[in-house]
Design an enzyme around this catalytic site. Structure first.
Site, PDB file in Angstrom:
ATOM      1  N   TYR A  53      38.148   8.548 -40.214  1.00 35.08           N
ATOM      2  CA  TYR A  53      36.805   8.355 -39.680  1.00 35.08           C
ATOM      3  C   TYR A  53      35.794   8.287 -40.817  1.00 35.08           C
ATOM      4  O   TYR A  53      35.648   9.225 -41.602  1.00 35.08           O
ATOM      5  CB  TYR A  53      36.421   9.486 -38.729  1.00 35.08           C
ATOM      6  CG  TYR A  53      37.226   9.562 -37.451  1.00 35.08           C
ATOM      7  CD1 TYR A  53      38.089   8.530 -37.068  1.00 35.08           C
ATOM      8  CD2 TYR A  53      37.131  10.662 -36.606  1.00 35.08           C
ATOM      9  CE1 TYR A  53      38.823   8.599 -35.901  1.00 35.08           C
ATOM     10  CE2 TYR A  53      37.859  10.738 -35.424  1.00 35.08           C
ATOM     11  CZ  TYR A  53      38.709   9.704 -35.084  1.00 35.08           C
ATOM     12  OH  TYR A  53      39.438   9.788 -33.920  1.00 35.08           O
ATOM     13  N   PRO A 205      37.577   9.139 -22.711  1.00 37.34           N
ATOM     14  CA  PRO A 205      37.691   9.292 -21.259  1.00 37.34           C
ATOM     15  C   PRO A 205      36.617   8.537 -20.486  1.00 37.34           C
ATOM     16  O   PRO A 205      36.745   8.387 -19.267  1.00 37.34           O
ATOM     17  CB  PRO A 205      37.538  10.807 -21.065  1.00 37.34           C
ATOM     18  CG  PRO A 205      36.713  11.254 -22.235  1.00 37.34           C
ATOM     19  CD  PRO A 205      37.185  10.398 -23.371  1.00 37.34           C
ATOM     20  N   LEU A 211      32.205   3.159 -18.703  1.00 39.74           N
ATOM     21  CA  LEU A 211      32.159   3.827 -17.406  1.00 39.74           C
ATOM     22  C   LEU A 211      30.858   4.586 -17.166  1.00 39.74           C
ATOM     23  O   LEU A 211      30.616   5.055 -16.053  1.00 39.74           O
ATOM     24  CB  LEU A 211      33.354   4.780 -17.263  1.00 39.74           C
ATOM     25  CG  LEU A 211      34.705   4.092 -17.063  1.00 39.74           C
ATOM     26  CD1 LEU A 211      35.852   5.073 -17.263  1.00 39.74           C
ATOM     27  CD2 LEU A 211      34.777   3.454 -15.681  1.00 39.74           C
ATOM     28  N   GLY A 213      28.148   3.105 -17.111  1.00 34.97           N
ATOM     29  CA  GLY A 213      27.355   2.123 -16.395  1.00 34.97           C
ATOM     30  C   GLY A 213      26.279   1.459 -17.224  1.00 34.97           C
ATOM     31  O   GLY A 213      25.568   0.576 -16.727  1.00 34.97           O
ATOM     32  N   LYS A 214      26.165   1.823 -18.497  1.00 25.31           N
ATOM     33  CA  LYS A 214      25.053   1.275 -19.281  1.00 25.31           C
ATOM     34  C   LYS A 214      25.224  -0.205 -19.636  1.00 25.31           C
ATOM     35  O   LYS A 214      24.262  -0.851 -20.064  1.00 25.31           O
ATOM     36  CB  LYS A 214      24.849   2.093 -20.552  1.00 25.31           C
ATOM     37  CG  LYS A 214      26.022   2.091 -21.527  1.00 25.31           C
ATOM     38  CD  LYS A 214      25.729   3.029 -22.687  1.00 25.31           C
ATOM     39  CE  LYS A 214      26.905   3.168 -23.640  1.00 25.31           C
ATOM     40  NZ  LYS A 214      26.630   4.156 -24.707  1.00 25.31           N
TER      41      LYS A 214
END
Length: 319
Positions: A53, A205, A211, A213-214
């Site tokens: 990372y 997740p 998920l 919704g943006k």
């Protein structure tokens, strides 16, 4: 926050994990400090990072904060090895020498003498799995890692590694992508983990943020999909095939008077995993995930989400 045993071991992790993939790149020291403090104040313990990372930058930043912001012993520190940066780009290297050298570098950056959980980040087709597993064994017997596991490996690899480590060391965990938009691990990885007593950690997740919704109407300028570093990470889940699932989550959220993020996260956390790892870019985003920890989906709603998201064959209702 609930603490769950990781597989059949005595290691316990918070049901929500803090991911650090954006740290030192899109998440600066100020936001990282806020995230770590808010997370541990809420009872979170599992902090997930990797040597890859930000080319080690995430580990360096986390190492600077441990001790100053929160005591080292208050977190379950998980890092990963097996992907290293070269002049020609990223290279997968799960050889014994490569893995152990990476672990030593991680310990220096994290400013600690051991990690609580050490994972091999991805399969290496050029290195025999037996050799990779030998590095996991040595990490534990040398005291550099307390527990070990795999990330993003196939079910047969999880089973083989567990067999090779059976006895004194043991395979503790498998980390894999898991969400309403990505249920592939239910075919082989989850059955192998359940049968062998290996804990499952779910990364992304929230379907790489989709998920929440943006992205239903447009791509926000401050989102991962708009980031030059992460656009390719999000783009596969912006396809039309995901839209039905995203709309179902949004509809469920409206009916419960909660947010889509909370519904999507509650679904994953109710699927028998040990912890769901969220990689928030800002402290505000992380607080939204922390706020979701009290939500338990009604059985009827859970079954509806299972149905709308499940591929046609081979997926259990729950594991």
């Amino acid at each position: 926050m609930e603490q769950r045993h990781l597989g059949r071991t005595g290691l316990r992790v918070s049901r929500l994990g803090l991911g650090t993939m954006t740290w030192s790149r899109d998440t600066d020291e100020h936001d990282a400090t806020e995230q770590l403090r808010d997370f541990t104040d809420a009872g979170g313990t599992l902090v997930d990072t990797s040597a890859s990372y930000a080319d080690g930058g995430a580990e360096e930043l986390l190492g600077e904060l441990l001790g100053d912001v929160v005591p080292r012993d208050d977190v379950v520190l998980c890092t990963k090895a097996g992907v290293r940066r070269t002049s020609n780009g990223g290279v997968v290297d799960a050889s014994r020498g490569g893995l152990l050298a990476s672990l030593d570098g991680s310990l220096r950056r994290l400013r600690t003498d051991h990690v609580d959980l050490w994972l091999v980040q991805t399969p290496d087709p050029r290195t025999p799995l037996d050799e990779t597993v030998s590095a996991l064994r040595l990490a534990v017997t040398s005291g550099r890692a307390r527990y070990v596991g795999l990330a993003n490996h196939a079910g047969w690899q999880v089973a083989r590694a567990a067999s090779l480590l059976e006895g004194e060391v043991g395979l503790t965990a498998v980390e894999a992508e898991y969400s309403l938009l990505q249920r592939g691990i239910e075919r082989e990885v989850v059955p192998a983990a359940v049968a062998l007593g290996v804990g499952v950690l779910a990364w992304s997740p929230l379907g790489r943020g989709v998920l929440t919704g943006k992205y239903r109407r447009t791509i926000p300028a401050d989102s991962r999909a708009a980031s030059p570093h992460l656009a390719g990470f999000v783009e596969p889940y912006l396809a039309r095939a995901s839209a039905t699932i995203v709309e179902a989550v949004a509809t469920a959220a409206t009916g419960l008077e909660r947010t889509p993020l909370e519904v999507a996260l509650a679904w994953v956390q109710g699927r028998g995993i040990a912890s769901a790892i969220v990689g928030a870019r800002t402290a505000t985003q992380l607080r939204a995930s922390i706020a979701a920890q009290d939500l338990v989906l009604p059985d009827e709603l859970r079954r509806a989400l299972d149905e709308v998201s499940a591929p046609t064959l081979g997926y259990p209702e729950r594991f």
